[in-house]
Every structure is written in structure tokens, then in C-alpha cells.
Design an enzyme around this catalytic site. Structure first.
Site, PDB file in Angstrom:
ATOM      1  N   GLU A  38       9.521  -9.409  25.274  1.00  0.00           N
ATOM      2  CA  GLU A  38      10.299 -10.310  26.130  1.00  0.00           C
ATOM      3  C   GLU A  38      11.705 -10.483  25.563  1.00  0.00           C
ATOM      4  O   GLU A  38      11.870 -10.704  24.361  1.00  0.00           O
ATOM      5  CB  GLU A  38       9.599 -11.672  26.218  1.00  0.00           C
ATOM      6  CG  GLU A  38      10.345 -12.703  27.047  1.00  0.00           C
ATOM      7  CD  GLU A  38       9.656 -14.053  27.041  1.00  0.00           C
ATOM      8  OE1 GLU A  38       8.742 -14.250  27.863  1.00  0.00           O
ATOM      9  OE2 GLU A  38       9.992 -14.910  26.187  1.00  0.00           O
ATOM     10  N   TYR A  87      16.532 -12.530  32.470  1.00  0.00           N
ATOM     11  CA  TYR A  87      15.229 -12.496  31.804  1.00  0.00           C
ATOM     12  C   TYR A  87      14.619 -11.126  32.026  1.00  0.00           C
ATOM     13  O   TYR A  87      14.698 -10.554  33.120  1.00  0.00           O
ATOM     14  CB  TYR A  87      14.301 -13.569  32.392  1.00  0.00           C
ATOM     15  CG  TYR A  87      12.880 -13.531  31.868  1.00  0.00           C
ATOM     16  CD1 TYR A  87      12.518 -14.264  30.737  1.00  0.00           C
ATOM     17  CD2 TYR A  87      11.909 -12.757  32.499  1.00  0.00           C
ATOM     18  CE1 TYR A  87      11.220 -14.224  30.255  1.00  0.00           C
ATOM     19  CE2 TYR A  87      10.607 -12.718  32.017  1.00  0.00           C
ATOM     20  CZ  TYR A  87      10.276 -13.446  30.894  1.00  0.00           C
ATOM     21  OH  TYR A  87       8.990 -13.390  30.410  1.00  0.00           O
TER      22      TYR A  87
END
Length: 391
Positions: free
Chosen positions: A201, A113
């Protein structure tokens, strides 16, 4: 403003971030050609079919399908395109899938992530990474926060290579994979800064079996106030993905966000709007919306505000809470009276006016003979509107 995955990936690609690429389609007759093109271009039989909506959790909701053959890919496109996808972010009503993204399939060794956003408490940008890619980051933060590594970046200085190395090392990368990740992190920050994004993101960022680091997904949020500087980004807006009431409010230059309660709110100023929603909850009610009519509220603004609030069938009462600084309370009062008369309101309206010309405004309301419930202060207004909504 939010954009789709395929649009976000195109932006990342323009900043030299390697992505899982593909073709987006919006009709079934485009599917077969798109599947064949992806297979040929990336020299792969297998492809991935991804629903394109502004919500996370698409995979769990059945909106991301691995397709080992062209026939299965076509079948998956037929199943997903035009369907209503329900995820933890769409709510039970779901979101209609109007576009699908057909991408190359990759052999994944590890998922990570990576994200950048603004940390207002430190007045710096924060770059976060985690070895727990592919999962809901909120769940990781709540249950295993130690698995999220962060570096804070001074916007006046910018991101430095040593910070990128800290992040890559936190992901336990080494050698060429570490070098690739460091470059990606630097390019991500450049993309974030130069596009005036409020969030960039990648979840997941993956390491493939052959050692490449690639963005498998992309999520962007942008500062609406900066879009005038980025027409190419503003043009990416998809109104189908936004609440139609919020879109309509934007046409009147009203700041509106729909909520789940029964008390409609019309307030001038974001701070006062937040305080109004808080006091409604403290009084036992639930706000139905955030509506900031701005500092120059007039007759038309108030009338349009009423229309927007009343378009929500769950609204049982309305609270108008205006502080007259720039705006004059007597003008607001006239707007309220005109709106009540023209719109033939079927729900009770509580009005609290304070500030410039507040005495004149209260007199205007008292002499108008329209059905309005006056309030002396915020607490009085909240208690009255909550009681009216319950009745």
C-alpha cells in the site's frame, strides 16, 4: 509480518518505484548529522520527521512533522523519538517510537491512494487506486466507494499495461504523469508478487509540483508462510512492534492473537477456533484470544497454551475445545490434567473433547480429581464457560 515505512520504501526502491527518501535514526546523537545529510543530498532546507511504528494515523497522532529548518527538525526529533504515539490503530495505550525517519520535503500538488492485495472471493489479486489519497481508505470505502477504482489481476497471467492505464486514467492523470504512474503500478505489482506480500500500500502516492509521481509512504504485509524464501525480508521483523504475548506464543509454535474479552480459548484448528469464538459471543461472552494449538497437541503444547492464555490478566475462564482427528483426545486430557496441577490455575476451565479416543479422555478427566468442568458439546461448553467467566 509487517515492516516499517523506511523498510517498505527501500523494497519499493529496489523495484524501481520512486520514493521520498531519507535516513532512519534511533538515537538523538545521530539526529543532527542525519538532518544535515538529508538537506545536502536533496538540496533542501526543509525536511520531514516521521515516527516509525507499525500503525497508521501517525500524522494525526503528531508523529509526522514538517520541519522548515534544521533547528526545527532537531526539535521535532527530540519530541518524537522515545515518545509514546497514540493513533486510531495503536489503541489508547499507544506505541513507543524507537526510530524516526528524516526525509526530504516535497512540494505536493495532489495525493492519491494505491494498493494491491488478494481478493479471495475472486481468487485474483486486486489493485485499487483512489483520488482520495492521504485519507483513511476505510472511511473512503464506507462513505464514497465510487472514488475507489479497481482492477483484478489473474496471478497466472500477471498484470498487463492496459490494466495500469485503467488505474492511471481513474486518477485523471495525463501525459508524462500517466506514463510514470503506469510504470509505478507495474513495478508495484512485481514487488508484491516477487516478495510474497499479502498487501502493498502507498498512501499517499503523490504528484509533485514539478510533475513527478512519488511514493510518500509504504505499508507492507507479508505471508508468514513464505518468509523462508525471503530471509532478507524476515530479517526486517521488529519484535518491539508486536504483542509480546504473541511473540512468546510463536516460540512454542502456537498461533495466538490477543483479543479484548474474558474467555480464554484453546482450540486445535483455525476453523474450529473461529467457530468457538463465534459461539462464545452468541452465548453472551467475549473471547480473550485466538489460540490454535495445531493438529499435534500434546502435554507440552497444552501446558504452554495455558501459560500464554493466563498471561492475560483479563481472562476469567478458559474453554478447551479439541476435536481429535490427528491428535488423540486422551493425550490432550493428560496434558490438561498436568497443566492444571503444575500451574495451580485460579480460573475455571471448561473442557469439550470430541473425536479420536474421546471416551477414554472423558474417563481420564473424570478420574483425575482436578477441578475441570466437563461439557457435552460446543453449545454446552460455551454456555458453561461464559457463566463461569461472569461469576
Amino acid at each position: 509480518m509487517k515492516i516499517h515505512e523506511y523498510q517498505g520504501k527501500a523494497l519499493l526502491k529496489s523495484f524501481d518505484v520512486p520514493i521520498q527518501d531519507g535516513i532512519v535514526i534511533d538515537t538523538l546523537d545521530q539526529a543532527e548529522t542525519a538532518i544535515q545529510t538529508v538537506q545536502q543530498e536533496f538540496n533542501t532546507e526543509a525536511v520531514i520527521v516521521k515516527a516509525q511504528i507499525h500503525a497508521g494515523g501517525r500524522g494525526k497522532g503528531g508523529g509526522v512533522k514538517y520541519s522548515p529548518t534544521a533547528d526545527e527538525a532537531l526539535s521535532n526529533v527530540q519530541a518524537i523519538l522515545g515518545s509514546t504515539l497514540v493513533t486510531h490503530q495503536t489503541g489508547p495505550q499507544g506505541q513507543k517510537v524507537r526510530k524516526v525517519y528524516i526525509t526530504e520535503a516535497l512540494d505536493i500538488a495532489k495525493e492519491y491512494y494505491a494498493a494491491i492485495t488478494l481478493d479471495r472471493s475472486k481468487a485474483k489479486h486486486v489493485f485499487m487506486v483512489s483520488t482520495e489519497g492521504g485519507m483513511e481508505i476505510e472511511k473512503v470505502a464506507a462513505e464514497t466507494p465510487e472514488k475507489i477504482a479497481k482492477v483484478w489481476i489473474d496471478p497466472l497471467v500477471g498484470m498487463k499495461p492496459f490494466q495500469a492505464r485503467i488505474l492511471g486514467t481513474a486518477l485523471k492523470l495525463e501525459g508524462e504523469a500517466l506514463k510514470s504512474a503506469m510504470k509505478i503500478f507495474m513495478d508495484m505489482y512485481r514487488c508484491y508478487e516477487e516478495t510474497d506480500a499479502s498487501l502493498v500500500e502507498i498512501n499517499p502516492l503523490v504528484k509533485t509540483e514539478d510533475g513527478r509521481i512519488i511514493a510518500l509512504d509504504a505499508k507492507f504485509n507479508f505471508d508468514d508462510n513464505a518468509l523462508f524464501r525471503h530471509k532478507h525480508i524476515a530479517d526486517l521483523r521488529d519484535l518491539n512492534e508486536e504483542d509480546p504475548t504473541e511473540v512468546e506464543a510463536g516460540k512454542y509454535h502456537l498461533n495466538y492473537i490477543k483479543l479484548d474479552g474474558t474467555v480464554g480459548c484453546m482450540v486445535n484448528g483455525a476453523g474450529l477456533a473461529m467457530a468457538t469464538m463465534d459461539i462464545i459471543k452468541l452465548s453472551g461472552g467475549e473471547p480473550a484470544n485466538f489460540l490454535d494449538v495445531g493438529g499435534a497437541a500434546n502435554v507440552d503444547t497444552v501446558k504452554n497454551g495455558f501459560k500464554i492464555i493466563l498471561s492475560d490478566p483479563h481472562v476469567k475462564a478458559i474453554l478447551i475445545n479439541i476435536f481429535g482427528g490427528i491428535v488423540r483426545c486422551d493425550r490432550v486430557a493428560k496434558g490438561v490434567i498436568q497443566a492444571v496441577q503444575e500451574l495451580d490455575l485460579s480460573v475455571p476451565v471448561v473442557v469439550r473433547l470430541e473425536g479420536t479416543n474421546a471416551k477414554e479422555a472423558k474417563l481420564i478427566l473424570a478420574e483425575s480429581k482436578v477441578s475441570i468442568i466437563p461439557a457435552n458439546n460446543m453449545q454446552d461448553a460455551a454456555q458453561k464457560v461464559v457463566a463461569a467467566a461472569k461469576e
